[in-house]
Design an enzyme around this catalytic site. Structure first.
Site, mmCIF file in Angstrom:
data_model
loop_
_atom_site.group_PDB
_atom_site.id
_atom_site.type_symbol
_atom_site.label_atom_id
_atom_site.label_comp_id
_atom_site.label_asym_id
_atom_site.label_seq_id
_atom_site.Cartn_x
_atom_site.Cartn_y
_atom_site.Cartn_z
ATOM 1 N N ASP A 6 -8.161 1.231 -3.367
ATOM 2 C CA ASP A 6 -8.727 2.401 -2.689
ATOM 3 C C ASP A 6 -10.254 2.367 -2.638
ATOM 4 O O ASP A 6 -10.872 3.259 -2.050
ATOM 5 C CB ASP A 6 -8.257 3.699 -3.358
ATOM 6 C CG ASP A 6 -6.788 3.982 -3.089
ATOM 7 O OD1 ASP A 6 -6.225 3.363 -2.174
ATOM 8 O OD2 ASP A 6 -6.200 4.820 -3.811
ATOM 9 N N ARG A 12 4.638 -0.459 3.200
ATOM 10 C CA ARG A 12 4.797 0.522 2.127
ATOM 11 C C ARG A 12 6.228 1.051 1.990
ATOM 12 O O ARG A 12 6.525 2.220 2.260
ATOM 13 C CB ARG A 12 3.816 1.679 2.315
ATOM 14 C CG ARG A 12 2.385 1.204 2.269
ATOM 15 C CD ARG A 12 1.390 2.331 2.342
ATOM 16 N NE ARG A 12 1.241 3.037 1.094
ATOM 17 C CZ ARG A 12 0.491 4.122 0.942
ATOM 18 N NH1 ARG A 12 -0.146 4.623 1.962
ATOM 19 N NH2 ARG A 12 0.383 4.707 -0.226
ATOM 20 N N ILE A 60 -2.904 -5.704 -2.931
ATOM 21 C CA ILE A 60 -1.942 -4.594 -3.062
ATOM 22 C C ILE A 60 -1.263 -4.292 -1.722
ATOM 23 O O ILE A 60 -0.048 -4.187 -1.650
ATOM 24 C CB ILE A 60 -2.627 -3.307 -3.599
ATOM 25 C CG1 ILE A 60 -3.447 -3.599 -4.855
ATOM 26 C CG2 ILE A 60 -1.586 -2.210 -3.844
ATOM 27 C CD1 ILE A 60 -2.687 -3.926 -6.104
ATOM 28 N N VAL A 64 9.956 2.112 0.090
ATOM 29 C CA VAL A 64 10.277 2.987 -1.053
ATOM 30 C C VAL A 64 11.455 2.418 -1.847
ATOM 31 O O VAL A 64 12.073 3.121 -2.626
ATOM 32 C CB VAL A 64 10.572 4.442 -0.607
ATOM 33 C CG1 VAL A 64 9.299 5.154 -0.195
ATOM 34 C CG2 VAL A 64 11.603 4.491 0.505
ATOM 35 N N CYS A 119 3.082 3.092 8.103
ATOM 36 C CA CYS A 119 1.825 3.606 7.598
ATOM 37 C C CYS A 119 0.732 2.639 8.008
ATOM 38 O O CYS A 119 0.953 1.436 8.102
ATOM 39 C CB CYS A 119 1.925 3.706 6.092
ATOM 40 S SG CYS A 119 0.370 3.926 5.276
ATOM 41 N N ARG A 172 -8.625 14.506 4.682
ATOM 42 C CA ARG A 172 -7.429 14.371 3.840
ATOM 43 C C ARG A 172 -7.816 14.096 2.387
ATOM 44 O O ARG A 172 -7.051 14.418 1.480
ATOM 45 C CB ARG A 172 -6.565 13.204 4.332
ATOM 46 C CG ARG A 172 -5.887 13.467 5.659
ATOM 47 C CD ARG A 172 -4.930 12.339 5.979
ATOM 48 N NE ARG A 172 -4.076 12.091 4.826
ATOM 49 C CZ ARG A 172 -3.416 10.967 4.596
ATOM 50 N NH1 ARG A 172 -3.491 9.989 5.445
ATOM 51 N NH2 ARG A 172 -2.666 10.828 3.523
ATOM 52 N N LYS A 222 -7.264 13.859 -5.738
ATOM 53 C CA LYS A 222 -6.133 14.062 -4.820
ATOM 54 C C LYS A 222 -4.881 13.383 -5.353
ATOM 55 O O LYS A 222 -3.804 13.981 -5.387
ATOM 56 C CB LYS A 222 -6.484 13.480 -3.442
ATOM 57 C CG LYS A 222 -5.285 13.291 -2.525
ATOM 58 C CD LYS A 222 -5.672 12.691 -1.182
ATOM 59 C CE LYS A 222 -5.770 11.186 -1.142
ATOM 60 N NZ LYS A 222 -4.495 10.459 -1.034
ATOM 61 N N ASN A 223 -5.016 12.122 -5.786
ATOM 62 C CA ASN A 223 -3.827 11.353 -6.156
ATOM 63 C C ASN A 223 -3.249 11.736 -7.520
ATOM 64 O O ASN A 223 -2.196 11.232 -7.908
ATOM 65 C CB ASN A 223 -4.131 9.849 -6.106
ATOM 66 C CG ASN A 223 -4.270 9.369 -4.668
ATOM 67 O OD1 ASN A 223 -3.995 10.127 -3.731
ATOM 68 N ND2 ASN A 223 -4.691 8.128 -4.494
HETATM 69 N N1 EPU Z 1 5.885 -1.090 -3.083
HETATM 70 C C1 EPU Z 1 7.101 -1.664 -2.792
HETATM 71 N N2 EPU Z 1 8.219 -0.889 -2.910
HETATM 72 C C2 EPU Z 1 8.167 0.404 -3.310
HETATM 73 C C3 EPU Z 1 6.913 0.985 -3.634
HETATM 74 C C4 EPU Z 1 5.785 0.207 -3.508
HETATM 75 O O1 EPU Z 1 7.179 -2.829 -2.406
HETATM 76 O O2 EPU Z 1 9.226 1.042 -3.394
HETATM 77 C C5 EPU Z 1 4.670 -1.902 -2.941
HETATM 78 C C6 EPU Z 1 3.695 -1.339 -1.910
HETATM 79 O O3 EPU Z 1 4.039 -1.734 -0.609
HETATM 80 C C7 EPU Z 1 2.385 -1.929 -2.374
HETATM 81 C C8 EPU Z 1 2.529 -1.924 -3.908
HETATM 82 O O4 EPU Z 1 3.934 -1.848 -4.163
HETATM 83 O O5 EPU Z 1 2.274 -3.229 -1.945
HETATM 84 C C9 EPU Z 1 1.839 -0.805 -4.628
HETATM 85 O O6 EPU Z 1 2.166 0.442 -4.038
HETATM 86 P P1 EPU Z 1 2.208 1.802 -4.874
HETATM 87 O O7 EPU Z 1 3.609 2.264 -4.969
HETATM 88 O O8 EPU Z 1 1.463 1.592 -6.152
HETATM 89 O O9 EPU Z 1 1.377 2.787 -3.937
HETATM 90 P P2 EPU Z 1 1.650 4.332 -3.694
HETATM 91 O O10 EPU Z 1 2.174 4.959 -4.926
HETATM 92 O O11 EPU Z 1 2.399 4.513 -2.431
HETATM 93 C C10 EPU Z 1 -0.686 5.155 -4.509
HETATM 94 C C11 EPU Z 1 -1.844 5.906 -3.942
HETATM 95 C C12 EPU Z 1 -2.555 5.027 -2.921
HETATM 96 C C13 EPU Z 1 -3.043 3.770 -3.630
HETATM 97 C C14 EPU Z 1 -1.859 3.064 -4.289
HETATM 98 C C15 EPU Z 1 -2.269 1.851 -5.107
HETATM 99 C C16 EPU Z 1 -1.210 8.236 -4.028
HETATM 100 C C17 EPU Z 1 -0.849 9.473 -3.298
HETATM 101 N N3 EPU Z 1 -1.369 7.132 -3.305
HETATM 102 O O12 EPU Z 1 0.176 4.845 -3.437
HETATM 103 O O13 EPU Z 1 -3.675 5.789 -2.453
HETATM 104 O O14 EPU Z 1 -3.665 2.920 -2.707
HETATM 105 O O15 EPU Z 1 -1.172 3.975 -5.171
HETATM 106 O O16 EPU Z 1 -3.171 2.205 -6.095
HETATM 107 O O17 EPU Z 1 -1.378 8.272 -5.234
HETATM 108 C C18 EPU Z 1 -5.242 6.593 -0.883
HETATM 109 O O18 EPU Z 1 -5.477 7.528 -1.677
HETATM 110 O O19 EPU Z 1 -5.978 6.346 0.116
HETATM 111 C C19 EPU Z 1 -4.076 5.739 -1.139
HETATM 112 C C20 EPU Z 1 -3.532 4.989 -0.197
#
Ligand code: EPU
Length: 429
Positions: free
Chosen positions: A316, A131, A338, A133, A126, A408, A22-23
């Protein structure tokens, strides 16, 4: 609303085919916005999140078709989806759509890179933490996009195109790396992404982008260098196997005992988790096209685990591992580094008889001799599946509510487990 009913106690034996990730599929589908030619993706899992993203892409004017099932293919064989973003009519992603799935925010990168404009709703709160951006926005700003926040929307503009730059992520972010990578492919000049995520899904995206004509070096390391090109073309690409689904079933058999081959997957995608399972008492060995996991007779040993970005132990798989540790011969400490709020499964595991104490970023799990079935529910995908793992050994009946979380991210979960001997069924309605 559907529920899943499990009668615990049966070991798992047989073969489980692993679906496409999925990811990886989500960013690959989003990458189709970078070109007017057709992107054909194979091994796409049949999941609610994939359908949600297809709806969002259709809203932009992206045409898609899903190839029919060929003779001999089962409902679990991944599907082939063709996406053509030739006539994009809208570069706005509204709140109603983005709020259903956080990853859809990533469309902001290809839209601003190719069309010079994107207006995407902030994804909002969330269940697993705040989380934000901010780092995704920082990456686009570094590439020269003007960013404004208007009434809950991020508006990114770059009428003359993006410009290559140096992006230093202060913390590892998968989504931030996907966004920086996609945007940089069409930026003028060279982009260096430092402290990049090394997750296999980033490598899968980079490999597809390279086939589309992008110039990328270093994906899979913490420094990625992208030489911008003026346009990208179509290609055909198979989505990588789902390492989280793989790890989930590996933990399920470590929990129930038995002997399972996980097919169409690769051990190197989840080595840290497999090492931990070995320490916990499972016998893990590579097979020709996958991984064999056995646990016969011996008990489950407690192992301390800390989640980390790849190649560390994945967040995850944290909930699933905690379910396994509820039956260990002793106490384990599970640290989540994380996401700050990813312990919602603790209360529900406790309903099945688990003994877990929370202290800051750590959960201390005292293994118990037996769990007892109960009605439970969970608020995210990985938490839900941890309850399935616990239910597989709980005495009596466990009913898992809010199955839409499982749908999902886990393709044909109950069918895959039932074929290996689990007493599990979906109750419709
Ligand atoms: N973070 C920030 N600012 C940002 C972006 C992230 O502070 O702008 C922080 C987050 O809050 C978190 C850390 O950085 O503490 C890591 O977040 P990351 O951006 O790596 O997560 P993501 O890209 O939103 C993806 C996966 C998640 C998985 C995480 C970590 C997808 C669609 N989602 O999320 O998957 O847990 O990487 O490996 O790829 C799941 O599949 O159940 C899931 C939640």
């Amino acid at each position: 609303m559907d529920r899943i009913r499990i009668r615990g106690g049966a070991p798992l034996n047989g073969l489980i085919p692993i679906s496409g990730a999925k990811n990886a599929a989500l960013p690959l589908m989003i990458a189709s916005l970078l070109t007017e030619e057709t992107l054909e993706l194979g091994n796409v899992p049949r999941l609610a999140d994939i359908s949600s993203l297809l709806r969002i892409m259709s809203n932009f004017g992206v045409d898609h078709s899903i190839a029919g099932r060929r003779p001999g293919q089962s409902s679990e064989t991944g599907q082939t989806i063709r996406l053509a973003a030739k006539s994009v009519i809208d570069t706005t992603a509204p709140y109603e759509l983005v709020s259903t799935m956080r990853a859809s925010f990533w469309v902001i990168a290809p839209l601003v890179a190719r069309f010079g404009h994107a207006k995407v709703s902030m994804p909002g709160g969330c269940a697993i933490g705040t989380r934000p951006v901010d780092l995704l926005i920082m990456a686009l700003a570094k590439l020269g996009a003007a960013i404004e926040i208007e009434a809950g929307y991020v508006v990114a503009t770059a009428p003359k195109g993006l410009i290559g730059s140096e992006i230093d992520f202060p913390k590892v972010t998968v989504g931030g790396t996907h966004v920086a990578l996609m945007a940089a492919t069409l930026a003028r000049g060279t982009t260096v992404i430092r402290n990049a995520a090394r997750e296999p899904e980033v490598v899968d995206l980079a490999e597809c982008l390279i086939k589309m004509g992008a110039k990328i070096q270093g994906a899979g390391t913490s420094e990625i260098v992208v030489e911008g090109v003026t346009s990208l073309g179509g290609t055909s690409h198979d989505v990588m196997p789902d390492r989280i689904e793989t790890g989930t079933y590996a933990m399920a058999v470590a929990m129930t005992g038995g002997d399972i081959v996980l097919d169409n997957t690769r051990p190197e995608y989840l080595q840290a988790a497999l090492d931990v399972l070995g320490q916990a008492g499972a016998d893990v060995s590579p097979t020709h096209g996958g991984i064999r996991i056995r646990r016969n007779g011996n008990g489950i040993q407690p192992v301390d685990v800390t989640t980390d970005p790849f190649p560390g132990f994945p967040t995850d798989l944290q909930a699933q591992f905690m379910a396994l540790m509820t039956r260990a011969n002793g106490t384990s400490r599970i640290r989540e580094t994380i996401f700050e709020n990813r312990f919602m499964h603790v209360q529900e595991l406790a309903r099945l008889g688990a003994q877990i104490r929370l202290d800051g970023d750590s959960a201390y799990v005292d293994g118990v001799a037996g769990l007892k079935g109960a009605p439970v529910m969970a608020t995210d995908l990985r938490a839900s599946v941890s309850l399935v793992i616990a239910g597989l050994v709980a005495e009596g009946e466990t009913t898992i509510n809010r199955v839409y979380h499982l749908d999902r991210g886990f393709e044909a979960l109950e069918a895959k487990l039932a074929r290996c001997g689990a007493q599990i069924e979906r109750l419709r309605g």
